[in-house]
Motif scaffolding. Structure first.
Motif, PDB file in Angstrom:
ATOM      1  N   ARG A  84       0.841  -1.205   0.000  1.00  0.00           N
ATOM      2  CA  ARG A  84       0.000   0.000   0.000  1.00  0.00           C
ATOM      3  C   ARG A  84       0.876   1.256   0.000  1.00  0.00           C
ATOM      4  NH1 ARG A  84       1.234  -1.484   4.805  1.00  0.00           N
ATOM      5  NH2 ARG A  84       1.695   0.081   6.387  1.00  0.00           N
ATOM      6  N   ASP A  86       0.104   5.187   1.562  1.00  0.00           N
ATOM      7  CA  ASP A  86      -0.925   5.968   2.249  1.00  0.00           C
ATOM      8  C   ASP A  86      -0.919   7.447   1.880  1.00  0.00           C
ATOM      9  OD1 ASP A  86      -2.186   3.990   4.272  1.00  0.00           O
ATOM     10  OD2 ASP A  86      -0.033   3.625   4.356  1.00  0.00           O
ATOM     11  N   PHE A 129      -0.061   9.276  -8.604  1.00  0.00           N
ATOM     12  CA  PHE A 129      -0.403   8.725  -7.288  1.00  0.00           C
ATOM     13  C   PHE A 129      -1.928   8.636  -7.132  1.00  0.00           C
ATOM     14  CE2 PHE A 129       3.151   8.012  -4.301  1.00  0.00           C
ATOM     15  CZ  PHE A 129       4.211   8.313  -5.140  1.00  0.00           C
ATOM     16  N   PHE A 133      -4.236   5.734  -5.928  1.00  0.00           N
ATOM     17  CA  PHE A 133      -5.108   5.896  -4.753  1.00  0.00           C
ATOM     18  C   PHE A 133      -6.567   5.538  -5.098  1.00  0.00           C
ATOM     19  CE2 PHE A 133      -2.126   9.398  -2.861  1.00  0.00           C
ATOM     20  CZ  PHE A 133      -1.355   8.419  -2.236  1.00  0.00           C
ATOM     21  N   GLN A 136      -6.855   1.927  -4.947  1.00  0.00           N
ATOM     22  CA  GLN A 136      -6.664   1.481  -3.566  1.00  0.00           C
ATOM     23  C   GLN A 136      -7.890   1.796  -2.692  1.00  0.00           C
ATOM     24  OE1 GLN A 136      -2.781   1.862  -0.960  1.00  0.00           O
ATOM     25  NE2 GLN A 136      -3.782   3.843  -0.953  1.00  0.00           N
ATOM     26  N   TYR A 138      -8.380   4.833  -1.217  1.00  0.00           N
ATOM     27  CA  TYR A 138      -8.108   5.987  -0.354  1.00  0.00           C
ATOM     28  C   TYR A 138      -6.724   6.545  -0.677  1.00  0.00           C
ATOM     29  CZ  TYR A 138      -4.938   2.995   2.302  1.00  0.00           C
ATOM     30  OH  TYR A 138      -3.906   2.169   2.654  1.00  0.00           O
ATOM     31  N   GLY A 139      -6.503   7.760  -0.218  1.00  0.00           N
ATOM     32  CA  GLY A 139      -5.182   8.375  -0.404  1.00  0.00           C
ATOM     33  C   GLY A 139      -5.150   9.772   0.181  1.00  0.00           C
ATOM     34  N   ASN A 140      -3.947  10.291   0.314  1.00  0.00           N
ATOM     35  CA  ASN A 140      -3.756  11.593   0.969  1.00  0.00           C
ATOM     36  C   ASN A 140      -2.592  12.300   0.268  1.00  0.00           C
ATOM     37  OD1 ASN A 140      -3.621  13.685   2.808  1.00  0.00           O
ATOM     38  ND2 ASN A 140      -3.080  12.404   4.576  1.00  0.00           N
ATOM     39  N   ILE A 192      -9.934  10.515  -1.492  1.00  0.00           N
ATOM     40  CA  ILE A 192      -8.561  11.036  -1.630  1.00  0.00           C
ATOM     41  C   ILE A 192      -8.620  12.501  -1.239  1.00  0.00           C
ATOM     42  CG2 ILE A 192      -6.652  11.515  -3.214  1.00  0.00           C
ATOM     43  CD1 ILE A 192      -7.910   9.360  -5.106  1.00  0.00           C
TER      44      ILE A 192
END
Ligand SMILES: NC(=O)c1ccc[n+]([C@@H]2O[C@H](COP(=O)([O-])OP(=O)(O)OC[C@H]3O[C@@H](n4cnc5c(N)ncnc54)[C@H](O)[C@@H]3O)[C@@H](O)[C@H]2O)c1
Length: 257
Positions: A84, A86, A129, A133, A136, A138-140, A192
């Motif tokens: 992953r 994050d 990215f 994300f 996936q 989610y993402g930040n 995200i």
């Protein structure tokens, strides 16, 4: 603040601020990835910070934020290694040899190169990215802008020095703030989030004249230390800011007021 083993990529991670971001992440239980175009300094920084912190969870990975293949390679490598990613901290900072030219001396080719290598790189990295994300779930993304993305330069602080704030710096740092909001809105619903930090000047052996001029604009301290940005970074990386999206945190001891 516990980052709970989040895998966090800091572009320009072996630079002046990048190193302190990496250190903060690792010491708050994050997995810190130094992502930098400079392989030699990147490896050296990794070893230095591992020794300083006594922690193993600091890694180096090559990235060129202007090369799509390089970004994709880093993403694949991290997924293979950790399963992953994050967060991404867009912190890299390119300057060509004419970067510091004063307004009337700036050549369009240099303006364009510095603009593209920074703003273009922040965009490309965020885009790639975000693509990951999205899959996936989610993402930040945290973009490192500057006080000079928020207000026009206070040229008076350069009096008696040869320094200036280059016009291209103000251009790409202000654009980055808008890009952050654009992305926060565009990625709405995908879990995200995209926020920015706008630091004031961080002391790095500037002349006494400059430091004093600068301090007159501030509330108490004047130029910051690297550690002064830690709170904003950790906050935006943590769940404490779960519902904060499209915002900019100015850390500047009141300089812009
Ligand atoms: N230092 C300050 O006082 C200050 C204040 C406000 C904002 N900022 C912002 O903080 C960020 C970091 O600044 P810094 O002072 O640590 O800079 P720095 O020059 O020390 O570090 C920049 C890093 O970016 C890397 N880099 C350059 N081009 C790259 C590319 N194409 N791909 C990947 N990495 C690349 C360099 O190798 C270097 O390690 C910048 O975005 C800057 O605008 C700094």
């Amino acid at each position: 603040m516990d980052l709970n083993q989040q895998v966090i990529v800091v572009t320009g991670g072996s630079g002046f601020l990048g190193q302190s971001f990496i250190k903060s992440i690792a010491t708050h239980n994050g997995i810190a990835i130094i992502a930098d175009v400079d392989d030699y300094t990147g490896q050296q920084t990794k070893e230095k910070l591992k020794t300083e912190t006594g922690l193993d969870q600091i890694y180096f990975q090559h990235i060129d934020i202007n090369e799509k293949s390089s970004i994709c390679q880093l993403v694949s490598q991290l997924i293979k290694q950790f399963g992953r990613i994050d967060a991404l901290v867009n912190n890299a900072y390119f300057r060509n040899e004419r970067f510091w030219d004063h307004f009337f001396d700036v050549q369009l080719e240099d303006f364009n190169e510095n603009l593209t290598m920074n703003l273009g790189g922040y965009f490309l990295c965020s885009q790639q990215f975000a693509e990951y994300f999205k899959k996936q779930g989610y993402g930040n993304i945290i973009n490192v802008s500057s006080i000079y993305g928020v207000i026009p330069p206070k040229f008076e602080i350069y009096k008696g020095t040869s320094r200036t704030t280059p016009v291209v710096y103000a251009s790409f740092k202000s654009a980055l703030l808008h890009l952050s909001k654009y992305m926060a809105k565009y990625l709405k619903g995908l879990n995200i989030r995209v926020n920015s930090i706008s630091p004031g000047g961080v002391y790095n052996n500037e002349s006494e004249t400059f430091v004093q001029n600068y301090k007159k604009q501030c509330a108490t301290k004047g130029m910051l230390d690297q550690e002064d940005l830690q709170g904003a970074l950790l906050f935006l990386l943590s769940d404490h800011s779960k519902f904060i999206n499209g915002q900019n945190i100015v850390v500047d001891d009141g300089f812009i007021l």
